[in-house]
Design an enzyme around this catalytic site. Sequence first.
Site, PDB file in Angstrom:
ATOM      1  N   LYS A 203      32.868  21.441 -46.887  1.00 51.62           N
ATOM      2  CA  LYS A 203      32.062  21.028 -45.746  1.00 51.62           C
ATOM      3  C   LYS A 203      30.602  21.052 -46.187  1.00 51.62           C
ATOM      4  O   LYS A 203      30.030  22.112 -46.424  1.00 51.62           O
ATOM      5  CB  LYS A 203      32.286  21.969 -44.564  1.00 51.62           C
ATOM      6  CG  LYS A 203      31.398  21.683 -43.362  1.00 51.62           C
ATOM      7  CD  LYS A 203      31.702  20.342 -42.720  1.00 51.62           C
ATOM      8  CE  LYS A 203      32.965  20.389 -41.910  1.00 51.62           C
ATOM      9  NZ  LYS A 203      33.236  19.122 -41.196  1.00 51.62           N
ATOM     10  N   HIS A 331      42.565  15.799 -39.364  1.00 51.10           N
ATOM     11  CA  HIS A 331      41.357  16.583 -39.155  1.00 51.10           C
ATOM     12  C   HIS A 331      41.703  17.924 -38.518  1.00 51.10           C
ATOM     13  O   HIS A 331      42.763  18.083 -37.912  1.00 51.10           O
ATOM     14  CB  HIS A 331      40.414  15.774 -38.249  1.00 51.10           C
ATOM     15  CG  HIS A 331      39.342  16.555 -37.591  1.00 51.10           C
ATOM     16  ND1 HIS A 331      39.432  17.004 -36.278  1.00 51.10           N
ATOM     17  CD2 HIS A 331      38.138  16.964 -38.032  1.00 51.10           C
ATOM     18  CE1 HIS A 331      38.328  17.646 -35.952  1.00 51.10           C
ATOM     19  NE2 HIS A 331      37.528  17.636 -36.994  1.00 51.10           N
TER      20      HIS A 331
END
Length: 433
Positions: A203, A331
């Site tokens: 991320k 996701h």
Amino acid sequence: MTSHVIRQVRVTPIAFRDPPLLNAAGIHEPWALRAIIEIETASGLVGINETYGDLSMLQALAKASPALNGLSPWALSDMEARVAALVRPAAAASEFLGTHVSLAPGTHVSKTVAKVTSAFEVAMMDLQGQLANAPVVDLLGGASRDRVPFSAYLFYKYATHIDAPSSSGYPVDPWGEALTSAQLVTQAQRMIDAYGFKSIKLKAGALAPDDEAEHLLALAKAFPGTPLRIDPNANWSVETSLRIVEKLRGVLEYYEDPAPGLEGMAAVANASDVPLATNMVVTDFAEFRRNADMGCPVKIVLSDHHYWGGLRATQRLSTLCSTFDLGLSMHSNSHLGISLVAMTHLCASVPLLTYACDTHYPWQDDEVIEGGRLAFDEGSLRVPMGPGLGVTLDREALARLHDNYLSCGIRARDDLGQMKKYDPSFTGVQPRY
């Protein structure tokens, strides 16, 4: 049979500990919010699910819940029509518009109907499985695989929350700080050792892009041959996205949401041969069509049954991805085991699953299902083959996590507001770099 009609819907908001994970919009708060759905029939059978737990979602669920009374657990189409008639996206608009940067469409008001539909659909399918003595995956057409692969999901993070010191009873975060290459490599190794993941996602969008690129290259060196992804959450300009992708040439499995908007993604795709993935610009069927009309600059759709409208809607998405020769994966957001199990049933049911799925599960240490935390085997989860979802609620854990919700003081996720406690000048405006 009248004994199996729905007589009650219970929604219990919960909160569980969440580490200080950095992202493009700011930083996670000390508590993550979810809601546990229980749909009970006249015979006392209960189907369960887990969904978003912010205040506007709770209000939408409360508004829609009476519409299920008297329905059969098999009446999914009727449920969808009733939810669509009762729940209007504009009803919650003031909760979100103009308040903070959103990393994912799960928080957007346009997804309200889809989110409520999904919340009820999974619980009703759990009921169906119990009635038919069959796992949810069989209700979805049967399993294409008996296990579903997941990816290690790395985050930049601070060592502790600024407003949750250990003296308050909030435990010390066992993962520690991760702001350097060495710290990220240690984080990845620990996660792989514990769960057996075979791929790694970083991320990004939190630190300087060139630093994040160097960190990914350090991961590539430390874990040779391991598929790598990076997700700046649209926090980079097109120019920055193209400069960084050149630094990462030959390293990336895919490039997730580097630049804002479908136009920005198309500009990156037109100048790079690395496949682009998204959970930000193709988030419903209208956006899928727009991507197709533009020649499919996004090559991999990262679905999420929570805001795509449920398990069956994501199956329809899978068919479209096959039709347009696109990849498909899933996701994740902060979640517990019920969401993870529902995702596992779904992913097992679709023939097309191109990449290992995301999961935040390693970052959570609480659980709300009997038997405690789910066990990964070499980075994968086996599909539960018991009736329905194959898991049941731990009532003591549910009560404890509900008490957390009542006392934590958080009612809507606000990564921007939390970050301002660390840096009052932080704006969250995107793209930042």
